[in-house]
Design a protein around this motif. Structure first.
Motif, PDB file in Angstrom:
ATOM      1  N   TYR A 170       0.812  -1.213   0.000  1.00  0.00           N
ATOM      2  CA  TYR A 170       0.000   0.000   0.000  1.00  0.00           C
ATOM      3  C   TYR A 170       0.848   1.266   0.000  1.00  0.00           C
ATOM      4  N   THR A 171       2.152   1.140   0.216  1.00  0.00           N
ATOM      5  CA  THR A 171       3.001   2.302   0.496  1.00  0.00           C
ATOM      6  C   THR A 171       3.006   3.329  -0.624  1.00  0.00           C
ATOM      7  N   HIS A 172       3.107   2.884  -1.856  1.00  0.00           N
ATOM      8  CA  HIS A 172       3.191   3.822  -2.976  1.00  0.00           C
ATOM      9  C   HIS A 172       1.816   4.364  -3.359  1.00  0.00           C
ATOM     10  N   GLU A 173       0.832   3.473  -3.339  1.00  0.00           N
ATOM     11  CA  GLU A 173      -0.511   3.874  -3.746  1.00  0.00           C
ATOM     12  C   GLU A 173      -1.109   4.906  -2.802  1.00  0.00           C
ATOM     13  N   THR A 174      -0.862   4.770  -1.490  1.00  0.00           N
ATOM     14  CA  THR A 174      -1.412   5.737  -0.541  1.00  0.00           C
ATOM     15  C   THR A 174      -0.843   7.130  -0.784  1.00  0.00           C
ATOM     16  N   ILE A 175       0.459   7.198  -1.064  1.00  0.00           N
ATOM     17  CA  ILE A 175       1.079   8.509  -1.324  1.00  0.00           C
ATOM     18  C   ILE A 175       0.427   9.172  -2.524  1.00  0.00           C
ATOM     19  N   LEU A 176       0.319   8.431  -3.620  1.00  0.00           N
ATOM     20  CA  LEU A 176      -0.223   8.998  -4.852  1.00  0.00           C
ATOM     21  C   LEU A 176      -1.702   9.354  -4.689  1.00  0.00           C
ATOM     22  N   ASP A 177      -2.444   8.500  -3.993  1.00  0.00           N
ATOM     23  CA  ASP A 177      -3.869   8.750  -3.805  1.00  0.00           C
ATOM     24  C   ASP A 177      -4.098  10.018  -2.988  1.00  0.00           C
ATOM     25  N   LEU A 178      -3.355  10.163  -1.883  1.00  0.00           N
ATOM     26  CA  LEU A 178      -3.558  11.309  -1.008  1.00  0.00           C
ATOM     27  C   LEU A 178      -3.014  12.605  -1.608  1.00  0.00           C
ATOM     28  N   LEU A 179      -1.856  12.525  -2.270  1.00  0.00           N
ATOM     29  CA  LEU A 179      -1.321  13.718  -2.923  1.00  0.00           C
ATOM     30  C   LEU A 179      -2.258  14.186  -4.031  1.00  0.00           C
ATOM     31  N   ASN A 180      -2.834  13.251  -4.756  1.00  0.00           N
ATOM     32  CA  ASN A 180      -3.755  13.599  -5.829  1.00  0.00           C
ATOM     33  C   ASN A 180      -4.993  14.308  -5.301  1.00  0.00           C
TER      34      ASN A 180
END
Length: 310
Positions: A170-180
């Motif tokens: 989940y580490t990469h997806e959470t960053i991209l999801d929240l930054l987006n």
């Protein structure tokens, strides 16, 4: 705390965790037993942790999904994730929570590389992490120093707004999801200790890990920035088509005929047509992305109403 066959370390980690933290009325230690075949669950319960178990192994991404839902159902104001093997220093927990408490950030990521490569960590993994962080930074439009660190903290607003698809990690997806979605990130330097005989549960095979991670990043890029994703592909196809077509055209100017490159000419025309189709797809995907963003807002409000009422 996701845990898979961590019977040897989990008691020590749980007992070392702070039982009270400034600015928080209550601290609960949650262990997500991800299909362990040893005594991880029994030891975790005996050590004072709340345990939620998976019948089968779902991966750290699946474990995070479980923890996220538990945190929302129990009205947690902050969810902090930390590994069960003791590689992170629990004394860094207040530092991880501070940006959220002070409202200078909405979620925090631990940075293992503030002082360079940690001891024992291989150069291959260190450079691989750097490459992944560079890609995440490009896609997320923010400078991320350690995109793969599992030492994190999330505000309740972030938890309500997270909608993840993958189970591998989940580490990469959470960053991209929240930054987006416009959430602010804090990157906190943390201490980390690697053990020589320790085999990573996620990155035990560098090639497999790299492939699966790249797949997640590409999917996120496609979902969050569809227009540049598809338009880049369209321009690349168009470039190849124009290159082949230009070669055939120059041959025709010099010889007055396209033989023996007639086939290349048809391929060039097909590629140009394909580029136009992908270009149209870029506009359609951009339109669908706007619809998806509105649906995510509605989902956030629905989840907020549901979890706040129950």
């Amino acid at each position: 705390m996701p845990a898979l066959n961590e019977a040897e370390t989990i008691k020590r980690v749980i007992e070392s965790m702070p039982k009270t933290i400034r600015n928080f009325d209550d601290v609960e230690i949650l262990v997500v037993d991800d299909g362990s075949e040893d005594d991880t669950k029994t030891i975790a319960i005996a050590s004072g942790a709340t345990v939620v178990s998976h019948i089968t192994n779902k991966g750290v991404g699946g474990a995070f999904h479980t923890a996220l839902n538990y945190a929302l159902e129990n009205k947690a104001s902050v969810l902090l994730s930390i590994d069960a093997d003791g590689q992170f220093d629990v004394n860094d927990i207040p530092k991880m929570l501070q940006p959220i408490v002070s409202k200078t950030a909405d979620f925090a990521i631990g940075n293992r590389f503030a002082e360079g490569k940690p001891k024992i960590m291989s150069k291959l993994k260190y450079r691989g992490n750097a490459l992944v962080s560079t890609i995440i930074s490009f896609v997320g439009k923010a400078k991320i120093k350690d995109a793969s660190c599992g030492f994190r903290a999330y505000s309740r607003a972030c938890l309500l707004n997270l909608n993840l698809q993958g189970n591998f990690t989940y580490t990469h997806e959470t960053i991209l999801d929240l930054l987006n979605k416009g959430y602010r990130v804090a990157q906190v330097p943390v201490k980390v200790t690697y053990f020589e005989n320790r085999v990573s549960r996620v990155a035990n095979n560098v090639i497999t890990y790299g492939f699966k991670t790249l797949k997640i990043i590409v999917k996120c890029f496609k979902d969050y920035r569809p227009f540049p994703f598809f338009s880049t592909i369209a321009l690349f196809i168009l470039f190849i088509g124009v290159l082949l077509g230009g070669f055939v055209y120059l041959h025709w100017l010099n010889s007055g005929k396209i033989t023996p490159y007639k086939g290349l000419g048809f391929i060039a025309l097909a590629l140009c047509g394909m580029a136009v189709m992908v270009g149209v797809l870029a506009f359609i995907a951009d339109m669908l992305n706007r619809i998806r963003m509105n649906q995510e807002k509605l989902l956030y409000l629905t989840k907020k109403a549901h979890f706040d009422e129950n």
